[in-house]
Design a protein around this motif. Structure first.
Motif, short mmCIF file in Angstrom:
data_model
loop_
_atom_site.label_atom_id
_atom_site.label_comp_id
_atom_site.label_asym_id
_atom_site.label_seq_id
_atom_site.Cartn_x
_atom_site.Cartn_y
_atom_site.Cartn_z
N ALA A 62 0.83 -1.21 0.00
CA ALA A 62 0.00 0.00 0.00
C ALA A 62 0.86 1.26 0.00
CB ALA A 62 -0.92 0.00 1.21
N VAL A 63 2.05 1.17 0.57
CA VAL A 63 2.96 2.31 0.60
C VAL A 63 3.88 2.31 -0.62
CG1 VAL A 63 4.82 3.41 1.90
CG2 VAL A 63 2.89 2.38 3.11
N THR A 64 4.40 1.16 -0.97
CA THR A 64 5.41 1.08 -2.02
C THR A 64 4.86 1.01 -3.43
OG1 THR A 64 5.51 -1.31 -1.79
CG2 THR A 64 7.05 -0.01 -0.48
N ALA A 65 3.57 0.80 -3.60
CA ALA A 65 3.00 0.66 -4.94
C ALA A 65 3.15 1.91 -5.77
CB ALA A 65 1.52 0.29 -4.84
N HIS A 66 3.26 3.05 -5.14
CA HIS A 66 3.36 4.30 -5.87
C HIS A 66 4.79 4.58 -6.34
CE1 HIS A 66 -0.69 5.02 -4.54
NE2 HIS A 66 -0.30 4.68 -3.33
N LEU A 67 5.72 3.74 -5.95
CA LEU A 67 7.12 3.97 -6.27
C LEU A 67 7.58 3.27 -7.54
CD1 LEU A 67 8.59 3.56 -2.68
CD2 LEU A 67 7.92 5.66 -3.84
N PHE A 68 6.95 2.18 -7.93
CA PHE A 68 7.39 1.41 -9.08
C PHE A 68 6.25 1.20 -10.07
CE2 PHE A 68 11.11 0.45 -6.71
CZ PHE A 68 12.06 0.06 -7.64
N PRO A 69 6.28 1.88 -11.22
CA PRO A 69 5.28 1.58 -12.24
C PRO A 69 5.64 0.26 -12.93
CG PRO A 69 6.76 3.29 -13.01
CD PRO A 69 7.14 2.98 -11.60
N THR A 70 4.67 -0.61 -13.09
CA THR A 70 4.91 -1.89 -13.75
C THR A 70 4.20 -1.99 -15.08
OG1 THR A 70 3.07 -2.86 -12.54
CG2 THR A 70 5.26 -3.10 -11.57
N ASP A 71 3.52 -0.94 -15.48
CA ASP A 71 2.79 -0.93 -16.74
C ASP A 71 3.31 0.24 -17.58
OD1 ASP A 71 0.78 -1.53 -18.64
OD2 ASP A 71 -0.50 0.02 -17.78
N PHE A 72 3.60 -0.03 -18.85
CA PHE A 72 4.16 1.00 -19.72
C PHE A 72 3.20 2.16 -19.93
CE2 PHE A 72 5.30 2.68 -23.95
CZ PHE A 72 6.60 3.08 -23.67
N PHE A 73 1.91 1.87 -20.16
CA PHE A 73 0.92 2.92 -20.34
C PHE A 73 0.78 3.78 -19.09
CE2 PHE A 73 -3.50 4.32 -19.82
CZ PHE A 73 -3.57 5.21 -20.88
N ASN A 74 0.80 3.16 -17.94
CA ASN A 74 0.73 3.87 -16.67
C ASN A 74 1.92 4.82 -16.52
OD1 ASN A 74 0.89 4.63 -13.94
ND2 ASN A 74 0.20 2.65 -13.21
N MET A 75 3.10 4.33 -16.85
CA MET A 75 4.31 5.15 -16.73
C MET A 75 4.29 6.33 -17.70
SD MET A 75 7.76 5.50 -18.15
CE MET A 75 7.64 4.20 -19.30
N LEU A 76 3.87 6.10 -18.93
CA LEU A 76 3.82 7.19 -19.91
C LEU A 76 2.75 8.22 -19.56
CD1 LEU A 76 4.35 5.60 -23.43
CD2 LEU A 76 5.87 7.07 -22.14
N THR A 77 1.59 7.75 -19.15
CA THR A 77 0.51 8.67 -18.80
C THR A 77 0.87 9.52 -17.59
OG1 THR A 77 -1.07 7.07 -19.63
CG2 THR A 77 -1.94 8.80 -18.25
N THR A 78 1.43 8.88 -16.58
CA THR A 78 1.85 9.62 -15.40
C THR A 78 2.89 10.67 -15.75
OG1 THR A 78 1.41 7.72 -14.00
CG2 THR A 78 2.86 9.39 -13.11
N SER A 79 3.87 10.28 -16.55
CA SER A 79 4.92 11.22 -16.94
C SER A 79 4.36 12.38 -17.76
CB SER A 79 6.00 10.49 -17.75
OG SER A 79 6.62 9.51 -16.96
N ALA A 80 3.42 12.10 -18.65
CA ALA A 80 2.83 13.16 -19.47
C ALA A 80 2.01 14.13 -18.63
CB ALA A 80 1.95 12.54 -20.56
N VAL A 81 1.24 13.62 -17.69
CA VAL A 81 0.43 14.50 -16.85
C VAL A 81 1.32 15.35 -15.94
CG1 VAL A 81 -1.26 14.53 -14.96
CG2 VAL A 81 -1.64 13.10 -16.94
N ILE A 82 2.35 14.75 -15.38
CA ILE A 82 3.26 15.51 -14.52
C ILE A 82 4.05 16.51 -15.34
CG2 ILE A 82 5.24 15.32 -12.95
CD1 ILE A 82 2.54 14.45 -11.76
#
Length: 181
Positions: A62-82
């Protein structure tokens, strides 16, 4: 002579200049995803057990899940929004407010993701949705469609893809707006 003049010009603080915290956030996002992708075997299984919120996951996830993206779409979307919304946000409200909202979005995403029975979550998409929702309400001029269609699109994504963490982060962003954080 020109070099001395350029040194005296104050740094422009607008959304066209990428803030160092945003650079670090995006860089860490890519490095963490690459680390997850390049590992194999038992190490990757340990990463999945410790860094993904899914049914039967441990409390530490619950704490560490926000530290490692394991999905490529999730990582790209997060990076684009930030890169877009997060960068404008940090220049307008400061780094303290940026990290408060990121943490609040992560907490909101964790609370709803732990209640989901058939979904998995990892990465910082809940924090990114908190930025999108907060700024859609507070700064509707930042969005091409305005406030209401952006919020509808955020919620439609959350419902259609059963992404409870994304919806929890967006809800946390809205709560942050309501409480004037």
């Amino acid at each position: 002579m020109l070099a001395n003049y350029l040194k005296e010009i104050p740094r422009r603080t607008n959304s066209l200049v990428l803030h160092p915290h945003v650079k670090a956030f995006i860089g860490y996002n890519f490095i963490a995803y690459g680390l997850y992708k390049l590992t194999s075997g038992p190490t990757k299984n340990n990463f999945r057990k410790r860094f993904i919120i899914e049914p039967g996951s441990s409390m530490i996830s619950a704490v560490t899940a926000h530290l490692f993206p394991t999905d490529f779409f999730n990582m790209l979307t997060t990076s684009a929004v930030i890169y877009t919304i997060g960068n404008r946000h940090i220049w307008k409200y400061g780094t303290n407010h940026f990290w408060k909202l990121a943490i609040l979005g992560a907490v909101g995403g964790t609370l709803l993701a732990k209640t989901a029975s058939n979904s998995e979550y990892s990465g910082a998409l809940a924090s990114a949705s908190a930025f999108a929702c907060y700024n859609a309400v507070r700064n509707p001029s930042w969005f091409w469609l305005g406030s209401f269609p952006t919020l509808i699109a955020l919620m439609a994504y959350s419902v259609y893809y059963n992404d409870k963490a994304f919806g929890g982060g967006a809800f946390a962003g809205y709560i942050a707006f309501l409480f004037a954080l």
